[in-house]
Design a protein around this motif. Structure first.
Motif, short mmCIF file in Angstrom:
data_model
loop_
_atom_site.label_atom_id
_atom_site.label_comp_id
_atom_site.label_asym_id
_atom_site.label_seq_id
_atom_site.Cartn_x
_atom_site.Cartn_y
_atom_site.Cartn_z
N GLY A 16 41.02 45.11 33.83
CA GLY A 16 41.00 46.39 33.11
C GLY A 16 40.34 47.45 33.96
O GLY A 16 39.63 48.32 33.47
N HIS A 75 34.78 45.84 32.80
CA HIS A 75 34.05 47.04 32.39
C HIS A 75 34.85 47.84 31.37
O HIS A 75 35.97 48.24 31.64
CB HIS A 75 33.77 47.92 33.60
CG HIS A 75 32.72 47.38 34.53
ND1 HIS A 75 32.23 48.09 35.59
CD2 HIS A 75 32.05 46.20 34.52
CE1 HIS A 75 31.30 47.37 36.22
NE2 HIS A 75 31.19 46.21 35.59
N GLY A 110 41.45 49.99 35.52
CA GLY A 110 41.91 51.38 35.41
C GLY A 110 42.24 51.99 36.76
O GLY A 110 42.91 51.38 37.60
N ALA A 144 49.22 43.73 34.38
CA ALA A 144 49.23 42.47 33.62
C ALA A 144 48.25 42.59 32.47
O ALA A 144 47.40 43.50 32.44
CB ALA A 144 48.82 41.31 34.53
N ASP A 145 48.35 41.64 31.56
CA ASP A 145 47.40 41.60 30.45
C ASP A 145 46.15 40.84 30.86
O ASP A 145 46.22 39.87 31.62
CB ASP A 145 48.04 40.93 29.23
CG ASP A 145 47.31 41.35 27.97
OD1 ASP A 145 47.68 42.39 27.40
OD2 ASP A 145 46.35 40.65 27.59
N ALA A 146 45.04 41.29 30.33
CA ALA A 146 43.74 40.76 30.77
C ALA A 146 43.54 39.30 30.42
O ALA A 146 42.70 38.63 31.03
CB ALA A 146 42.62 41.59 30.15
N ASP A 165 45.45 45.75 35.40
CA ASP A 165 45.40 46.72 34.30
C ASP A 165 46.76 46.77 33.62
O ASP A 165 47.79 46.56 34.25
CB ASP A 165 45.01 48.11 34.81
CG ASP A 165 44.40 48.97 33.71
OD1 ASP A 165 43.17 49.07 33.63
OD2 ASP A 165 45.18 49.51 32.89
N ALA A 166 46.72 47.10 32.32
CA ALA A 166 47.96 47.20 31.56
C ALA A 166 48.69 48.50 31.83
O ALA A 166 49.90 48.62 31.56
CB ALA A 166 47.64 47.07 30.07
C1 LIG Z 1 38.21 52.52 29.21
S1 LIG Z 1 39.24 52.03 30.53
C2 LIG Z 1 38.04 51.33 31.63
C3 LIG Z 1 38.47 51.41 33.05
C4 LIG Z 1 37.44 50.87 34.06
N1 LIG Z 1 37.19 49.44 33.85
C5 LIG Z 1 36.17 51.65 33.99
O1 LIG Z 1 35.15 51.11 33.53
O2 LIG Z 1 36.19 52.83 34.38
C6 LIG Z 1 40.02 50.56 29.89
C7 LIG Z 1 41.12 50.07 30.78
O3 LIG Z 1 41.55 48.81 30.29
C8 LIG Z 1 42.97 48.77 30.31
N2 LIG Z 1 43.37 47.79 29.30
C9 LIG Z 1 43.24 47.88 27.96
N3 LIG Z 1 43.69 46.76 27.36
C10 LIG Z 1 44.11 45.93 28.35
C11 LIG Z 1 44.66 44.64 28.38
N4 LIG Z 1 44.87 43.94 27.26
N5 LIG Z 1 44.98 44.09 29.58
C12 LIG Z 1 44.77 44.79 30.73
N6 LIG Z 1 44.23 46.03 30.76
C13 LIG Z 1 43.91 46.60 29.60
C14 LIG Z 1 43.40 50.18 30.04
O4 LIG Z 1 44.70 50.43 30.54
C15 LIG Z 1 42.33 50.98 30.78
O5 LIG Z 1 42.70 51.26 32.11
#
Ligand SMILES: C[S@@+](CC[C@H](N)C(=O)[O-])C[C@H]1O[C@@H](n2cnc3c(N)ncnc32)[C@H](O)[C@@H]1O
Length: 262
Positions: free
Chosen positions: A49, A117, A51, A97-99, A70-71
Motif C-alpha cells: 500500500g 503505512h 502509494g 496487486a491487493d495487499a 498498491d491497488a
Molecule cells: C493512505 S494511502 C498510504 C500511502 C503510503 N503508504 C503512505 O503512507 O503515504 C493508502 C494506499 O493504500 C492503497 N490501498 C488501499 N487498499 C489496498 C489494498 N487492498 N491493496 C493494495 N493497496 C491498497 C491505496 O491505493 C493507497 O495508495
C-alpha cells in the motif's frame, strides 16, 4: 480530515526507516550516524500500500531495492515518475496487486523490511493483510506499521468543536465518526499491538507521530516565547513518552520476525 489538522513538525518516520534499513544491511557498516545515499545496497524492501512512493523512493536513494505494491494504477504512475526524478528508477518496482495477495510478488521469507503505512485503516481485513505481510519477511527482518490513532482523532475533533464526531470516534467499535468518515477504522495502542502479536511478530517499539504539535495554534507558534525548534524537541520527546504517545495522530509500530527457520 482531522489527521490533517494534527500536522507534525518534521517526520521522524523516515529516520527510523533509514535506521532499520541499515540494521538489515548485510554489509559491514558503522552502527551509528546517518546512512549515506547509495550505501544500503542489497537491502530488500516491500512497501505494501505504498502509494506514490513517499517512503519508498527515499529508501531507494539510500540504495535499497524497493517493491511497492498498491491497488491504484494512478499512484503507481506517480511512483514511477518520483523514482525517475530521484534517479532511482532501477531500484524501484511498482506492482498493482491487493495487499493480501503478496505471495505472487515476494517469495516467502525473502524481504528484509516491510512497510505497511496507512493501509490497515482502509482494507477489508487487517488480519489477512498482516498475515500476508509476515509471510514475506525473513526471520530477523523488520515490519514498520503506521496507523491513524483513534485518540488523536478524538482530540482533533473535540478541539474543532465537533463533539458528536469525537464521541463516535471514542465510543464506536472501529474508531470511526459516521458513514462519511474516510477511514474504515482507527487504532489505539493495545489494538495495533494485538494485531501485530496475532501474526507472530515481536513488537520492538511503539511511538507517536504528531502528539502535541497539532494542539498548538499558528498564533501561539508565532507569538509564543519558544521557537519551532523547541516545539520539535518537545514533540520528539512526546512521541517516545509511554503514556503521552497514546494521543498521537499516528501510531508507529516497529516489529520484528523472530529469528529461526523460515
Ligand atoms: C493512505 S494511502 C498510504 C500511502 C503510503 N503508504 C503512505 O503512507 O503515504 C493508502 C494506499 O493504500 C492503497 N490501498 C488501499 N487498499 C489496498 C489494498 N487492498 N491493496 C493494495 N493497496 C491498497 C491505496 O491505493 C493507497 O495508495
Amino acid at each position: 480530515m482531522v489527521e490533517q489538522h494534527l500536522a507534525t513538525t518534521g517526520d521522524p518516520v523516515d529516520g527510523v526507516l533509514a535506521g532499520l534499513a541499515r540494521a538489515c544491511s548485510r554489509a559491514d557498516r558503522p552502527a551509528a550516524g546517518p546512512a549515506e545515499p547509495g550505501t544500503l545496497a542489497a537491502v530488500r524492501v516491500l512497501d505494501v500500500g505504498g502509494g506514490s512512493g513517499t517512503r519508498a523512493v527515499p529508501l531507494a536513494v539510500l540504495g535499497c531495492s524497493v517493491t511497492v505494491v498498491d491497488a491504484s494504477v494512478n499512484s503507481l504512475a506517480i511512483l514511477h515518475r518520483r523514482a525517475q526524478d530521484a534517479g532511482v528508477a532501477d531500484r524501484v518496482v511498482g506492482v498493482q496487486a491487493d495487499a493480501d495477495r503478496l505471495e505472487a510478488i515476494a517469495a516467502p521469507a525473502s524481504i528484509d523490511l516491510v512497510l505497511c503505512h496507512h493501509l490497515l485503516e482502509a482494507v477489508d481485513d487487517p488480519a489477512a493483510v498482516m498475515g500476508a505481510v509476515v509471510r514475506t519477511v525473513r526471520p530477523g527482518g523488520y515490519v514498520s506499521i503506521l496507523v491513524a490513532g483513534r485518540l488523536g482523532a478524538v482530540l482533533g475533533q473535540t478541539m474543532a468543536g465537533r463533539f458528536e464526531a469525537a464521541r463516535e470516534l471514542l465510543t464506536g467499535p472501529d474508531g470511526r465518526s459516521g458513514a462519511a468518515d474516510t477511514l474504515r477504522r482507527r487504532f489505539d495502542v493495545p489494538g495495533v499491538r494485538a494485531l501485530v502479536d496475532s501474526v507472530g511478530l515481536q513488537v520492538e517499539s511503539v511511538s507517536g507521530v504528531g502528539v502535541l504539535v497539532g494542539l498548538v495554534s499558528g498564533v501561539i507558534r508565532q507569538a509564543g516565547p519558544g521557537g519551532e525548534a523547541d516545539l520539535a524537541a518537545l514533540e520528539a520527546a512526546a512521541g517516545q513518552h509511554p503514556e503521552l504517545l497514546h494521543i498521537a495522530a499516528d501510531l508507529h509500530v516497529v516489529a520484528r520476525r523472530p529469528d529461526g527457520p523460515a
